[in-house]
Design a protein around this motif. Structure first.
Motif, PDB file in Angstrom:
ATOM      1  N   ILE A 252       0.844  -1.192   0.000  1.00  0.00           N
ATOM      2  CA  ILE A 252       0.000   0.000   0.000  1.00  0.00           C
ATOM      3  C   ILE A 252       0.882   1.244   0.000  1.00  0.00           C
ATOM      4  O   ILE A 252       1.786   1.388   0.831  1.00  0.00           O
ATOM      5  CB  ILE A 252      -0.939   0.005   1.221  1.00  0.00           C
ATOM      6  N   ALA A 253       0.615   2.123  -0.944  1.00  0.00           N
ATOM      7  CA  ALA A 253       1.360   3.382  -1.022  1.00  0.00           C
ATOM      8  C   ALA A 253       0.638   4.440  -0.192  1.00  0.00           C
ATOM      9  O   ALA A 253      -0.556   4.677  -0.372  1.00  0.00           O
ATOM     10  CB  ALA A 253       1.477   3.840  -2.473  1.00  0.00           C
ATOM     11  N   LEU A 254       1.362   5.044   0.735  1.00  0.00           N
ATOM     12  CA  LEU A 254       0.838   6.148   1.546  1.00  0.00           C
ATOM     13  C   LEU A 254       1.394   7.439   0.941  1.00  0.00           C
ATOM     14  O   LEU A 254       2.582   7.728   1.051  1.00  0.00           O
ATOM     15  CB  LEU A 254       1.270   5.981   3.001  1.00  0.00           C
ATOM     16  N   VAL A 255       0.536   8.192   0.283  1.00  0.00           N
ATOM     17  CA  VAL A 255       0.957   9.441  -0.365  1.00  0.00           C
ATOM     18  C   VAL A 255       0.590  10.609   0.545  1.00  0.00           C
ATOM     19  O   VAL A 255      -0.573  10.771   0.919  1.00  0.00           O
ATOM     20  CB  VAL A 255       0.283   9.606  -1.740  1.00  0.00           C
TER      21      VAL A 255
ATOM     22  N   LYS B 143       5.967   4.892   1.660  1.00  0.00           N
ATOM     23  CA  LYS B 143       5.643   6.312   1.817  1.00  0.00           C
ATOM     24  C   LYS B 143       6.097   7.104   0.596  1.00  0.00           C
ATOM     25  O   LYS B 143       7.216   6.959   0.132  1.00  0.00           O
ATOM     26  CB  LYS B 143       6.302   6.880   3.069  1.00  0.00           C
ATOM     27  N   VAL B 144       5.204   7.936   0.112  1.00  0.00           N
ATOM     28  CA  VAL B 144       5.476   8.793  -1.035  1.00  0.00           C
ATOM     29  C   VAL B 144       5.072  10.215  -0.640  1.00  0.00           C
ATOM     30  O   VAL B 144       3.959  10.425  -0.146  1.00  0.00           O
ATOM     31  CB  VAL B 144       4.682   8.347  -2.279  1.00  0.00           C
ATOM     32  N   PHE B 145       5.961  11.175  -0.862  1.00  0.00           N
ATOM     33  CA  PHE B 145       5.655  12.561  -0.488  1.00  0.00           C
ATOM     34  C   PHE B 145       5.435  13.368  -1.760  1.00  0.00           C
ATOM     35  O   PHE B 145       6.344  13.547  -2.569  1.00  0.00           O
ATOM     36  CB  PHE B 145       6.786  13.150   0.352  1.00  0.00           C
ATOM     37  N   LEU B 146       4.191  13.834  -1.917  1.00  0.00           N
ATOM     38  CA  LEU B 146       3.811  14.569  -3.126  1.00  0.00           C
ATOM     39  C   LEU B 146       3.847  16.058  -2.805  1.00  0.00           C
ATOM     40  O   LEU B 146       2.825  16.696  -2.573  1.00  0.00           O
ATOM     41  CB  LEU B 146       2.410  14.140  -3.570  1.00  0.00           C
TER      42      LEU B 146
ATOM     43  N   GLU C 110       7.991   9.112  -9.213  1.00  0.00           N
ATOM     44  CA  GLU C 110       7.840   8.164 -10.298  1.00  0.00           C
ATOM     45  C   GLU C 110       6.477   7.485 -10.206  1.00  0.00           C
ATOM     46  O   GLU C 110       6.097   6.984  -9.150  1.00  0.00           O
ATOM     47  CB  GLU C 110       8.954   7.118 -10.243  1.00  0.00           C
ATOM     48  N   ALA C 111       5.754   7.479 -11.324  1.00  0.00           N
ATOM     49  CA  ALA C 111       4.420   6.866 -11.331  1.00  0.00           C
ATOM     50  C   ALA C 111       4.477   5.396 -10.971  1.00  0.00           C
ATOM     51  O   ALA C 111       3.520   4.846 -10.407  1.00  0.00           O
ATOM     52  CB  ALA C 111       3.782   7.049 -12.710  1.00  0.00           C
ATOM     53  N   ALA C 112       5.611   4.748 -11.263  1.00  0.00           N
ATOM     54  CA  ALA C 112       5.746   3.320 -10.986  1.00  0.00           C
ATOM     55  C   ALA C 112       5.596   3.019  -9.498  1.00  0.00           C
ATOM     56  O   ALA C 112       5.184   1.916  -9.115  1.00  0.00           O
ATOM     57  CB  ALA C 112       7.096   2.815 -11.486  1.00  0.00           C
TER      58      ALA C 112
END
Length: 352
Positions: A67-70, A104-107, A113-115
């Motif tokens: 699960i990606a947490l953005v 974890k992804v910080f937008l 990267e979309a991947a």
């Protein structure tokens, strides 16, 4: 495994009737007694409804998921806001219980990267997203759930609390305590820009309620682009006006911390000279002097529920769902609820 046919035989109804009762079909015409008999028989025989089987499958299927947490805040910004730390911890603890991996992804400014999203089973997006960022998330997420925010329309899964309703309830309560000069300190929602500086939900609810009540004074509604010192600078400016408010409501507890500092620097007391109320109920709120009255928003539960919504999607739910969690006003010493307030009102009508 117990079958619907066996339950139907035990109760003396058709299999179709049993199926419709156990699937909560609101169009079914059946007596309360017969409905209860079907449900009790199913429970006695340990029958699992399709809905419960799907839920159990989703729970079991959490193991091994990615699960990606953005997050819309970078790590330093999040650390400065305990409320969003709570939302993230709710997501992480729920994933840990399900044995799911969290990435974890910080937008914050540039799209990663979309991947990173496309390789995840689903995405939980924390915070507010608009325009290109919102469309980027939708385009690259297999399944997407928003935590603490609901985009316009009904196409997205989301979980949040209704802060507009919470503001209305808070205003009604302090009005009932005798307050009339009620100030508001908030921020400008970045999406709407300088032409609509009062678009933030709490601010909008404040203006609407105060206007209808006949108490709205533009001098007592101050907002600016959010900075670490916003609560301090806005409160100091507001309380320096000729006819300052008797209570200041801030958009969140971080701003209330700044308000406390401004009030003390001006040589005023809380709540004797000016009361304070806020939103979020971060841990430090109860330890301030005096402890802060604040609307408790269930940050960790928002995070947990977002993960549960994602699991529902993975188990086959096709219709978007928005979950609105309740809030609670936690009354503390910064906003007196004693006869002191009524006494001031009695000796100086309209002063509050």
């Amino acid at each position: 495994m117990v079958t619907i046919k066996e339950i139907a035989s035990a109760v003396g109804v058709s299999s179709a009737t049993v199926s419709r009762v156990l699937n909560y079909d609101p169009t079914l015409s059946i007596s309360t007694k017969k409905r209860q008999a079907i449900i009790e028989t199913a429970e006695a025989l340990n029958y699992a409804t399709p809905r419960n089987r799907s839920r159990a499958a989703a729970q079991a299927g959490g193991a091994g998921l990615k699960i990606a947490l953005v997050h819309f805040l970078d790590p330093a910004q999040e650390l400065a806001d305990p409320y969003y730390v709570g939302v993230r911890l709710g997501i992480e603890s729920r994933c840990q219980a399900l044995k799911s991996e969290v990435v974890k992804v910080f937008l914050t400014g540039s799209s990663p990267e979309a991947a990173m999203l496309e390789g995840a089973s689903g995405v939980v997006a924390v915070g507010h997203y608009y325009g290109d960022e919102l469309e980027w998330l939708r385009r690259h997420s297999r399944h997407l759930v928003f935590a603490d925010y609901a985009p316009a329309g009904d196409a997205d899964d989301a979980v949040l609390s209704d802060v507009s309703l919470a503001m209305t309830r808070l205003l009604e309560a302090v009005h009932g305590m005798g307050y009339r000069r009620i100030g508001f300190i908030g921020w400008i929602d970045a999406f709407y820009g300088p032409d609509n500086i009062h678009s933030e939900r709490r601010c909008r609810a404040y203006i609407d309620w105060m206007s209808k009540a006949g108490f709205y004074d533009p001098e007592l509604c101050m907002v600016e682009r959010m900075t670490p010192d916003s609560g301090y600078t806005l409160t100091k400016a507001m309380l320096s006006k000729p006819n300052p408010p008797r209570i200041v409501i801030t958009c969140n507890d971080n701003m209330a911390l700044g308000a406390y500092r401004a009030i003390h620097e001006l040589g005023l007391s809380i709540p004797g000279d000016v009361a304070v109320a806020s939103f979020n109920d971060i841990p430090v709120a109860q330890f301030l002097g005096p402890p802060l009255t604040t609307v408790k928003i269930p940050a960790e539960l928002i995070g947990e529920t977002a993960v549960d919504l994602l699991l529902e999607r993975l188990s086959g739910r096709e219709v978007a769902k928005k979950v609105v969690l309740g809030t609670e006003i936690v009354w503390r010493g910064s906003t007196p609820q004693t006869e002191t307030t009524a006494g001031v009102e009695a000796t100086a009508p309209g002063a509050l």
